[in-house]
Scaffold this motif. Structure first.
Motif, PDB file in Angstrom:
ATOM      1  N   LYS A   1      -0.088   2.645   6.217  1.00  0.00           N
ATOM      2  CA  LYS A   1       0.433   3.916   5.709  1.00  0.00           C
ATOM      3  C   LYS A   1       0.267   5.047   6.721  1.00  0.00           C
ATOM      4  O   LYS A   1       1.005   6.029   6.682  1.00  0.00           O
TER       5      LYS A   1
ATOM      6  N   HIS B   1       8.151  -3.129  -0.824  1.00  0.00           N
ATOM      7  CA  HIS B   1       8.002  -1.808  -1.414  1.00  0.00           C
ATOM      8  C   HIS B   1       6.573  -1.271  -1.281  1.00  0.00           C
ATOM      9  O   HIS B   1       6.374  -0.065  -1.183  1.00  0.00           O
ATOM     10  N   ASP B   2       5.597  -2.162  -1.309  1.00  0.00           N
ATOM     11  CA  ASP B   2       4.198  -1.738  -1.213  1.00  0.00           C
ATOM     12  C   ASP B   2       3.407  -2.808  -0.466  1.00  0.00           C
ATOM     13  O   ASP B   2       3.064  -3.847  -1.037  1.00  0.00           O
TER      14      ASP B   2
END
Length: 253
Positions: free
Chosen positions: A227, A8-9
């Motif tokens: 990202k 998730h991260d």
């Protein structure tokens, strides 16, 4: 995988966790973890577990998927054990190491992880460019220093391949956003090209993690990514090998 926070991260560097099992005195499972287990050509994370009660550190040297959970292999489980090296009833001997119920802080080697994230996202972009050119990737292995791709290609030309690398670098230079989402299996399988290894997906996987890199790539993937492609830098083509009829291997950094 239950408790796999990196899905998730990918930017989480640490987390507080509880030990749920210890096997053979060195294989530790946690209720949640920031560590990535080896899989899909991406190596495991390294780092350490720090026990909250006394600050003792346990270096993590390997992380794999085992029996539906993530197993952290620690290099040494030494410490105070009352002199007999035994855990309480229900636990095996481990020389005073981690025990079920211990609270720990799980910390990854962030420099190594981020290097692998950059390699992985770069690999997705390059493989997407290759796929568009009709080149089928048959295998890959990421590493912190260099990454290899195995692929099927009848006539290999280094100059022509460098043009594919240049195209991938042009995409990277556009500072593309990288996003993660989750789709039901049936819906994901309907997206053309998004599930390139559908036949290898176990039927029990009902939801797929999808990674999108701008307008360049969109596919099911369980690894860690940056990202934004601005974090990658440039792909540098190192060399190529002939691994047999129509089988080629290239390395990049």
């Amino acid at each position: 995988m239950e408790g796999a926070l990196c899905l998730h991260d990918s930017y989480l560097k640490s987390c507080r966790s509880s030990v749920v099992s210890v096997k053979e005195g060195k294989y530790v499972a946690l209720d949640q973890t920031v560590f990535y287990p080896r899989g899909g050509g991406q190596p495991w994370d390294t780092g350490k577990l720090i026990r909250a009660s006394d600050g003792q550190e346990f270096p993590v040297i390997a992380v794999v998927k085992a029996e539906g959970s993530i197993s952290h292999e620690v290099a040494k489980l030494g410490g105070k054990d009352g002199g007999d090296g035994l855990q309480s009833a229900g636990n095996s001997a481990n020389e005073g190491g981690l025990r079920v119920g211990d609270e720990v802080e799980a910390i990854i080697d962030w420099v190594r992880r981020h290097r692998l994230m950059r390699m992985h996202t770069a690999g997705h972009i390059l493989s997407a460019i290759m796929f568009k050119a009709g080149i089928l990737i048959t295998g890959n292995q990421l590493d912190v220093d260099k990454t290899r791709f195995d692929f099927s290609m009848e006539n290999f030309d280094k100059t022509a391949f460098q043009s594919l690398v240049d195209e991938a670098n042009a995409a990277i230079a556009r500072n593309l956003e990288v996003t993660v989402s989750f789709l039901p299996r049936e819906e994901a399988l309907k997206v053309e090209g998004a599930v390139k290894l559908a036949v290898a997906l176990p039927p029990e996987i009902k939801e797929l993690r999808m990674v999108r890199i701008g307008d360049v790539d969109y596919q099911a993937d369980g690894g860690t990514h940056v990202k934004n492609t601005s974090e990658i830098g440039k792909i540098v083509f190192i060399g190529a090998e002939n691994k047999g009829k129509n089988n080629r291997r290239i390395t990049y950094t």
